[in-house]
Design a protein around this motif. Sequence first.
Motif, PDB file in Angstrom:
ATOM      1  N   GLU A 280     -29.725 -95.609  57.181  1.00  0.00           N
ATOM      2  CA  GLU A 280     -29.626 -96.897  57.459  1.00  0.00           C
ATOM      3  C   GLU A 280     -30.302 -97.997  56.595  1.00  0.00           C
ATOM      4  OE1 GLU A 280     -29.558 -97.873  61.504  1.00  0.00           O
ATOM      5  OE2 GLU A 280     -28.709 -96.046  62.185  1.00  0.00           O
ATOM      6  N   LYS A 283     -29.487 -97.924  52.866  1.00  0.00           N
ATOM      7  CA  LYS A 283     -28.188 -98.804  52.676  1.00  0.00           C
ATOM      8  C   LYS A 283     -28.717-100.438  52.880  1.00  0.00           C
ATOM      9  CE  LYS A 283     -23.701 -99.612  54.807  1.00  0.00           C
ATOM     10  NZ  LYS A 283     -23.841-101.029  54.799  1.00  0.00           N
ATOM     11  N   ALA A 284     -29.663-100.438  53.668  1.00  0.00           N
ATOM     12  CA  ALA A 284     -29.972-102.025  53.956  1.00  0.00           C
ATOM     13  C   ALA A 284     -30.627-102.380  52.579  1.00  0.00           C
ATOM     14  CB  ALA A 284     -30.857-102.195  55.354  1.00  0.00           C
ATOM     15  N   LEU A 286     -30.221-101.365  49.545  1.00  0.00           N
ATOM     16  CA  LEU A 286     -28.951-101.292  48.488  1.00  0.00           C
ATOM     17  C   LEU A 286     -28.347-102.653  48.754  1.00  0.00           C
ATOM     18  CD1 LEU A 286     -28.142 -97.760  48.007  1.00  0.00           C
ATOM     19  CD2 LEU A 286     -29.485 -99.036  46.655  1.00  0.00           C
ATOM     20  N   ASP A 287     -27.928-102.976  49.946  1.00  0.00           N
ATOM     21  CA  ASP A 287     -27.022-103.938  50.189  1.00  0.00           C
ATOM     22  C   ASP A 287     -27.553-105.240  49.954  1.00  0.00           C
ATOM     23  OD1 ASP A 287     -24.953-102.277  50.955  1.00  0.00           O
ATOM     24  OD2 ASP A 287     -25.418-102.662  53.210  1.00  0.00           O
ATOM     25  N   ARG A 288     -29.050-105.474  50.168  1.00  0.00           N
ATOM     26  CA  ARG A 288     -29.737-106.548  50.136  1.00  0.00           C
ATOM     27  C   ARG A 288     -30.357-106.864  48.915  1.00  0.00           C
ATOM     28  NH1 ARG A 288     -33.843-109.303  54.401  1.00  0.00           N
ATOM     29  NH2 ARG A 288     -34.039-111.346  53.421  1.00  0.00           N
ATOM     30  N   GLN A 291     -28.396-103.862  44.917  1.00  0.00           N
ATOM     31  CA  GLN A 291     -27.192-104.069  44.335  1.00  0.00           C
ATOM     32  C   GLN A 291     -27.296-105.564  43.496  1.00  0.00           C
ATOM     33  OE1 GLN A 291     -24.710-101.931  44.996  1.00  0.00           O
ATOM     34  NE2 GLN A 291     -23.665-102.513  43.166  1.00  0.00           N
ATOM     35  N   ARG A 292     -28.252-106.301  43.930  1.00  0.00           N
ATOM     36  CA  ARG A 292     -28.695-107.574  43.316  1.00  0.00           C
ATOM     37  C   ARG A 292     -29.568-107.494  42.097  1.00  0.00           C
ATOM     38  NH1 ARG A 292     -30.782-111.125  48.089  1.00  0.00           N
ATOM     39  NH2 ARG A 292     -31.435-112.669  46.288  1.00  0.00           N
ATOM     40  N   GLN A 318     -25.950 -92.726  50.625  1.00  0.00           N
ATOM     41  CA  GLN A 318     -26.664 -93.967  50.081  1.00  0.00           C
ATOM     42  C   GLN A 318     -27.917 -93.315  48.973  1.00  0.00           C
ATOM     43  OE1 GLN A 318     -26.002 -96.785  51.032  1.00  0.00           O
ATOM     44  NE2 GLN A 318     -24.390 -95.978  52.206  1.00  0.00           N
ATOM     45  N   ARG A 321     -25.437 -93.102  45.960  1.00  0.00           N
ATOM     46  CA  ARG A 321     -25.429 -94.604  45.515  1.00  0.00           C
ATOM     47  C   ARG A 321     -26.650 -95.180  44.594  1.00  0.00           C
ATOM     48  NH1 ARG A 321     -24.819 -99.472  50.042  1.00  0.00           N
ATOM     49  NH2 ARG A 321     -24.660-101.248  48.161  1.00  0.00           N
TER      50      ARG A 321
END
Length: 381
Positions: A280, A283-284, A286-288, A291-292, A318, A321
């Motif tokens: 989790e 993933k958090a 990479l999401d926040r 990826q930016r 993840q 990813r």
Amino acid sequence: MTPASGTTVTDPADELTRTLVGFARVLRAAGVPATPDRLHQTVTAVGHLDVSRRTDVYWAGRLTLCSGPDDLDRYDRAFTAYFGGLTAPRMQSVPPVQVLQQVAVPGTERPAAEGEQPDELPAATASEVEVLRHRDLAGLSPAELEVVRRLIALLDPVGETRVSRRHRPAYRGSIDPGRTVRAMLRRGGEPVRLQRRVRRERPRRLVLLVDVSGSMQPYADPYLRFAHAAARRRAGTEVFTVGTRLTRVTREMRSRDPSAALLAVSAAVPDWSGGTRLGELVKAFLDRWGQRGVARGAVVVVASDGWERGDATLLGAQMERLSRLAHRVVWVNPHRGLPGYAPMTAGMQAALPSVDEFVDGHTFDALQRLAVLLSGGARHA
């Protein structure tokens, strides 16, 4: 600190460099391979320390100029001879002897005795400190751990570089049409020497995800101090803690003092010694952040034992990813260097297919090898 026979120059930085260059010459004469690359590391390390303290200069030189156990006794004798104002002995052939050179070791403070300077530290043999390099961090006493903390602060995980799209002028390389044409126009169209260029090198971002869960409690402090050494050496280094939640502690790592930085981190991280939800939290991240652009093209270090209380399948997805975004993924596991270890936990088995480098991190010596690896040194199979 300079030798008694040294010359005085106007600039203190130049004086320090001349002193260390002279010391390197003495070491080479004594049989220690003090190469220019190692000397550059010494100058860099001393620049972050108090040069008025013999102990700081001693450890900076010993950690960067010595290449093996055979150099330690020669280094001790050369250091005493050079900085003590004595003539360095000829040591082309040194018989095996027990190292009895007394040096001040940090982390074993005691009340100052009568006539003793308040900042002086008790003495211990250099061989005792050498043993600490290979001791498991989880089994160290508070005094021994303080010594290792001082050693970690001297590490220099400078990180890798990458070739950018921009160019810089150079004597050799590809032809630079724009600069060549402009030079010709300045001469009224007359032929000129061809101008050349090469691509610039830029530092590659370093990102560290440090597990601070309960199972990582003995190693969280040394790993965060390693992250502080990396953040202090190179701007742009990002540091996060993972446990039951993801916390960005890059700002707290900006303090030059490691203890002050760790104190700020402890106040910012709410989930010390809790559980671990690696899937989790990756993933958090990479999401926040990832990826930016934080993880894109970066060297990402995950420092964790791999105990996953959540869904291991999510962690595997993840990590895959993350591997597509990052230039390289390095996983540091404190149990990997222990006898009989095998990555049998569900979390490690799910993550390993997406990991480029799987290394141990249970001793200071392992952290020193990690610093070399992150700087583009020898890679593990």
